[in-house]
Design an enzyme around this catalytic site. Sequence first.
Site, mmCIF file in Angstrom:
data_model
loop_
_atom_site.group_PDB
_atom_site.id
_atom_site.type_symbol
_atom_site.label_atom_id
_atom_site.label_comp_id
_atom_site.label_asym_id
_atom_site.label_seq_id
_atom_site.Cartn_x
_atom_site.Cartn_y
_atom_site.Cartn_z
ATOM 1 N N HIS A 72 10.268 11.170 12.188
ATOM 2 C CA HIS A 72 8.961 10.688 11.759
ATOM 3 C C HIS A 72 8.791 9.265 12.256
ATOM 4 O O HIS A 72 9.675 8.421 12.098
ATOM 5 C CB HIS A 72 8.867 10.753 10.237
ATOM 6 C CG HIS A 72 7.751 9.964 9.655
ATOM 7 N ND1 HIS A 72 6.459 10.065 10.115
ATOM 8 C CD2 HIS A 72 7.733 9.036 8.657
ATOM 9 C CE1 HIS A 72 5.687 9.253 9.419
ATOM 10 N NE2 HIS A 72 6.429 8.613 8.541
ATOM 11 N N ASN A 81 1.983 5.108 12.651
ATOM 12 C CA ASN A 81 2.490 6.128 11.733
ATOM 13 C C ASN A 81 1.366 7.123 11.454
ATOM 14 O O ASN A 81 0.395 6.787 10.776
ATOM 15 C CB ASN A 81 2.962 5.450 10.447
ATOM 16 C CG ASN A 81 3.529 6.425 9.428
ATOM 17 O OD1 ASN A 81 3.397 7.637 9.556
ATOM 18 N ND2 ASN A 81 4.155 5.892 8.393
ATOM 19 N N CYS A 125 4.621 12.456 4.778
ATOM 20 C CA CYS A 125 5.177 12.284 6.122
ATOM 21 C C CYS A 125 6.264 13.298 6.453
ATOM 22 O O CYS A 125 6.630 13.466 7.618
ATOM 23 C CB CYS A 125 5.716 10.866 6.294
ATOM 24 S SG CYS A 125 4.477 9.582 5.981
#
Length: 329
Positions: free
Chosen positions: A256, A286, A123
Amino acid sequence: MNPTPLRYSRITGTGSFLPPKRLTNEDLVAQLAATGVETSDQWIVERTGIRARHFAAPDVTSSDLAAEAARRALAAANCDAAQIDLIIVATSTPDMVFPSAACMVQEKLGVQGCPAFDVQAVCSGFVYALAIADSMIKTGAASKALVIGAEVFSRILDFKDRTTCVLFGDGAGAVVLEASKEPGILASALHADGRHVDILCTPGTVAGGVVLGNPLLQMDGPAVFKLAVGVLEDVAREVLAKAGRSDADIDWLIPHQANIRIMQSTAKKLKLAMDKVVVTVDRHGNTSAASIPLALDDAVRSGQVKPGDTLMLEGVGGGFTWGAVLLDF
């Protein structure tokens, strides 16, 4: 002898692409119920802030998503693909073991000859890739770079685990980063701590034509949360100090998009109101390495982010990796 003029890098165009298939929480809850897994829209929203996500069709790969996001970024930058002299794709879900997704994007864009490679920092991948491209431009190794985050996390989810399968989605975001006489990227910082490899991982691998280990995502949610909220504040302050800036100079925090509670905690520690945080986790879920460039492009095209704004981009992911980039847009 005249000194060599300073060389900087600036983002000149952004682009993104989401697969057409959109699953609301209600859609996913119904899908999971059919397999005996119970959850609810309320449970997902309260814990994550997620209300929907996009899943790619079975025949669509990370490089497909990446190439479309790249085309949109090139159009926004008024840049022809033939001018690109560096392609970096941040992904944890490449099309195959090798070659890289970046080489596949290169072929799809009709570009030849320039370096193209993937970055694997989960990520945090887009922040890692952006910092690498910035360094290469500053040293003269490149002048016009495509930096892309692209993921198809739907392929590695365990749909029997409600604590993880509701979190992730697919998508891609891209930027064109060009050499400039004026500062754009002001500072960056990258970190990792391999002692925490087990708290977020997909431990399976391929050997002898079979999968060894578990090829599906595993996560210790509380451990990830605890680490994330600490390192995101620290790395943000690190890049502010490098750039000689303060919390008050941040116009937009673009983190993020993992969990709304992590974003709220980070904003509070940086003394930023939530109306200064770009939030897309509710609509995208996500999307790992794609989440920051997706959020950036969304904010640019909606008019939130404007030329001259100072942006803090930061991410944290499996590895355990984390990093941040401060830039003037």
